[in-house]
Design a protein around this motif. Sequence first.
Motif, PDB file in Angstrom:
ATOM      1  N   VAL A  81      -2.992   8.288  -3.872  1.00 31.96           N
ATOM      2  CA  VAL A  81      -1.695   8.400  -2.460  1.00 31.96           C
ATOM      3  C   VAL A  81      -1.193   9.586  -2.938  1.00 31.96           C
ATOM      4  O   VAL A  81      -1.115  10.333  -3.326  1.00 31.96           O
ATOM      5  N   PRO A 120      -2.382   0.783  -3.362  1.00 31.87           N
ATOM      6  CA  PRO A 120      -3.423   1.925  -3.203  1.00 31.87           C
ATOM      7  C   PRO A 120      -3.829   2.025  -4.448  1.00 31.87           C
ATOM      8  O   PRO A 120      -4.114   1.907  -5.540  1.00 31.87           O
ATOM      9  N   ASN A 178      -3.593   7.237   2.074  1.00 31.71           N
ATOM     10  CA  ASN A 178      -4.006   6.027   0.792  1.00 31.71           C
ATOM     11  C   ASN A 178      -5.375   6.316   0.545  1.00 31.71           C
ATOM     12  O   ASN A 178      -6.072   5.878   1.924  1.00 31.71           O
TER      13      ASN A 178
END
Length: 96
Positions: free
Chosen positions: A55, A52, A9
Amino acid sequence: MASGYIIANVSVTNPEQYEDYKKWSTAAFKAHHAEICVRGGQVQVMEGDWQPERVVIAKFPSFEAAKAFYDSAEYLKARKAREGAAIMRLVVIEGV
């Protein structure tokens, strides 16, 4: 043998500088025969409080191969290029 995965992340803080990291990390992934499964696509949280940003999921032939990638000279070059450009949260996970 179980596959290995790197899941990251990334919070990009300097998009222009981050382009250098992307260039070098792409070369490192190729050198280590990684399959990029996810790289910065759309994210929607379905449960929990995780937020997040960018990613990345990469699949490697084994858990050991994923760990070796992270410590490799090729990826070290990318990591150095990323300094000051992003905050990285990264794990290596053994698959089934």
